[in-house]
Design a protein around this motif. Structure first.
Motif, PDB file in Angstrom:
ATOM      1  N   SER A 139       8.807 -16.580  28.646  1.00 50.43           N
ATOM      2  CA  SER A 139       9.495 -17.626  27.902  1.00 50.43           C
ATOM      3  C   SER A 139      10.917 -17.196  27.604  1.00 50.43           C
ATOM      4  O   SER A 139      11.292 -16.040  27.807  1.00 50.43           O
ATOM      5  N   GLY A 140      11.730 -18.144  27.094  1.00 46.93           N
ATOM      6  CA  GLY A 140      13.106 -17.805  26.792  1.00 46.93           C
ATOM      7  C   GLY A 140      13.794 -18.888  25.997  1.00 46.93           C
ATOM      8  O   GLY A 140      13.151 -19.836  25.531  1.00 46.93           O
ATOM      9  N   GLN A 234       5.840 -21.341  28.517  1.00 50.90           N
ATOM     10  CA  GLN A 234       6.495 -21.059  27.241  1.00 50.90           C
ATOM     11  C   GLN A 234       5.479 -20.577  26.208  1.00 50.90           C
ATOM     12  O   GLN A 234       5.720 -19.610  25.474  1.00 50.90           O
ATOM     13  N   LEU A 235       4.319 -21.214  26.170  1.00 49.44           N
ATOM     14  CA  LEU A 235       3.292 -20.830  25.205  1.00 49.44           C
ATOM     15  C   LEU A 235       2.715 -19.449  25.522  1.00 49.44           C
ATOM     16  O   LEU A 235       2.407 -18.670  24.599  1.00 49.44           O
ATOM     17  N   LEU A 236       2.585 -19.116  26.800  1.00 49.73           N
ATOM     18  CA  LEU A 236       2.110 -17.778  27.160  1.00 49.73           C
ATOM     19  C   LEU A 236       3.127 -16.717  26.731  1.00 49.73           C
ATOM     20  O   LEU A 236       2.759 -15.679  26.185  1.00 49.73           O
ATOM     21  N   GLY A 237       4.409 -16.966  26.993  1.00 51.00           N
ATOM     22  CA  GLY A 237       5.430 -16.013  26.573  1.00 51.00           C
ATOM     23  C   GLY A 237       5.463 -15.846  25.068  1.00 51.00           C
ATOM     24  O   GLY A 237       5.648 -14.732  24.551  1.00 51.00           O
ATOM     25  N   MET A 238       5.249 -16.924  24.352  1.00 45.87           N
ATOM     26  CA  MET A 238       5.234 -16.876  22.889  1.00 45.87           C
ATOM     27  C   MET A 238       4.054 -16.081  22.347  1.00 45.87           C
ATOM     28  O   MET A 238       4.066 -15.635  21.197  1.00 45.87           O
ATOM     29  N   ALA A 244       9.837 -19.544  19.687  1.00 47.88           N
ATOM     30  CA  ALA A 244       9.765 -20.725  20.547  1.00 47.88           C
ATOM     31  C   ALA A 244      11.149 -21.132  21.031  1.00 47.88           C
ATOM     32  O   ALA A 244      11.305 -21.621  22.154  1.00 47.88           O
ATOM     33  N   ASP A 245      12.170 -20.931  20.199  1.00 49.35           N
ATOM     34  CA  ASP A 245      13.523 -21.350  20.535  1.00 49.35           C
ATOM     35  C   ASP A 245      14.512 -20.312  20.023  1.00 49.35           C
ATOM     36  O   ASP A 245      15.223 -20.535  19.044  1.00 49.35           O
ATOM     37  N   PRO A 246      14.555 -19.133  20.667  1.00 54.32           N
ATOM     38  CA  PRO A 246      15.483 -18.093  20.198  1.00 54.32           C
ATOM     39  C   PRO A 246      16.928 -18.515  20.374  1.00 54.32           C
ATOM     40  O   PRO A 246      17.248 -19.332  21.239  1.00 54.32           O
ATOM     41  N   SER A 247      17.794 -17.956  19.568  1.00 54.56           N
ATOM     42  CA  SER A 247      19.215 -18.280  19.625  1.00 54.56           C
ATOM     43  C   SER A 247      19.906 -17.386  20.648  1.00 54.56           C
ATOM     44  O   SER A 247      19.808 -16.162  20.592  1.00 54.56           O
ATOM     45  N   CYS A 252      13.264 -13.057  24.602  1.00 51.22           N
ATOM     46  CA  CYS A 252      12.438 -13.614  25.666  1.00 51.22           C
ATOM     47  C   CYS A 252      11.030 -13.024  25.573  1.00 51.22           C
ATOM     48  O   CYS A 252      10.855 -11.864  25.202  1.00 51.22           O
ATOM     49  N   GLY A 253      10.038 -13.826  25.894  1.00 51.07           N
ATOM     50  CA  GLY A 253       8.665 -13.348  25.919  1.00 51.07           C
ATOM     51  C   GLY A 253       8.258 -12.937  27.316  1.00 51.07           C
ATOM     52  O   GLY A 253       8.643 -13.577  28.308  1.00 51.07           O
ATOM     53  N   PHE A 254       7.492 -11.865  27.420  1.00 47.58           N
ATOM     54  CA  PHE A 254       7.037 -11.320  28.707  1.00 47.58           C
ATOM     55  C   PHE A 254       5.539 -11.090  28.571  1.00 47.58           C
ATOM     56  O   PHE A 254       5.101 -10.302  27.738  1.00 47.58           O
TER      57      PHE A 254
END
Length: 330
Positions: A139-140, A234-238, A244-247, A252-254
């Motif tokens: 996610s990112g 996105q949900l997996l990365g989270m 959910a919405d980084p600035s 980023c989620g891995f």
């Protein structure tokens, strides 16, 4: 374009990364990933990415912290990347997952608080070489609009699957946006335009300007189906704890899952059957006048082999000039 030998390309990246504060060990890890992108013809993730890394380092007042494990079990781990670049955090997560999958048959590792994790196929190729199958999702920041929308809600959200086989693994690695973030950044550096229908500006109007798209949103790949996949990624990365919405380019989620096929079947036989099935796909009768059917990752492997034989890569002159300035500390 500027033609560089492979050793010269690696040395240029290494010099730029060293100047912006990375250790020799970290430089080797990052440079290997960036050079592999260039070898495979994916220049937006190659040498130009070193410029983005240097810019991100300069723009961040708080220095990065050590990568650390914040929770783990025999089959899982959660990693805080300490705001380190994702090439380092991703390798840390991969090594944890490989060790746990070998010991327990399966492993789930999540990492957060990182950025620029690169090609997921890079990690899965290493996992496949260790005899493991797996999946990575990431996610990112919200830079991709969902289907039917013009505002960012998803990251570019790559997802990849890898399966061990001989002589090369089968790897499927995609982004769920019509254009990847690195592509837009490179086009903005070079003054090039995006393809029609790929992006929106901040007001929601379609745009060909990559700089405007970076302030607005990219389109999602695959219509409503791709939009659904982007949401799931996105949900997996989270699941790693990433926002959910980084600035900005941050947090980023891995998310990586690795499996040892040997816990379910004969591992050697599985590798042979994967290879045989891939060959059967390649042997599919093509449409009239069409090219031979390929298996995912075939293009990358063939391009890398050809580039290694040639021993050189062509890099935009603007990128080479900027890297030389970075290396000189200008």
């Amino acid at each position: 374009m500027t033609t560089l030998s492979l050793p010269d390309a690696r040395a240029l990246v290494a010099a730029a990364l060293t100047t912006c504060g990375y250790s020799a060990t970290d430089v080797e890890t990052i440079a290997d990933h960036l050079l592999d992108c260039e070898l495979r013809g994916l220049s937006f993730g190659g040498l130009a990415r070193a410029l983005s890394i240097a810019e991100r380092r300069r723009a961040t007042e708080t220095p990065p912290q050590p990568i650390r494990i914040v929770a783990q079990t025999p089959v899982s781990a959660t990693v805080d990347g300490g705001d380190q670049v994702g090439y380092l955090v991703g390798m840390h997560a991969l090594e944890l997952a490989v060790a746990k999958a070998h010991a327990q048959g399966v492993a789930v590792v999540g990492a957060r608080n990182t950025w620029y994790t690169g090609m997921f196929s890079y990690y899965l190729e290493k996992a496949a070489a260790a005899g493991l199958a797996g999946m990575i999702a990431g996610s990112g920041p919200a830079v991709v609009a969902p289907h039917g929308g013009t505002e960012g809600r998803f990251g570019t959200n790559p997802i990849a699957f890898g399966f061990p086989a001989t002589p090369a693994p089968v790897i499927w690695d995609i982004g769920t946006s019509t254009v990847m973030y690195g592509e837009a950044k490179l086009k903005a550096r070079l003054g090039e335009k995006l393809a029609s229908g790929h992006a929106y500006d901040a007001a929601g109007a379609p745009t060909l300007d990559p700089a405007a798209a970076l302030e607005g949103a990219f389109g999602v790949w695959g219509g409503h189906k791709g939009s659904g996949l982007a949401l799931v990624v996105q949900l997996l990365g989270m699941m790693s704890g990433a926002a959910a919405d980084p600035s900005g380019v941050a947090d980023c989620g891995f998310f990586i899952v690795l499996f040892d096929p040997g816990v379910l079947t004969d591992a050697g036989d599985y590798r042979r059957r994967v290879a045989a099935f891939a060959e059967s796909v390649r042997a599919t009768r093509p449409v009239e006048g069409g090219s031979p059917v390929r298996v995912p990752f075939d293009r990358s492997v063939n391009c890398r082999d050809e580039t290694l034989r040639r021993g050189t890569i062509d890099v935009p002159e603007a990128v080479v000039t900027a890297l030389r300035r970075e290396a000189a500390g200008v």
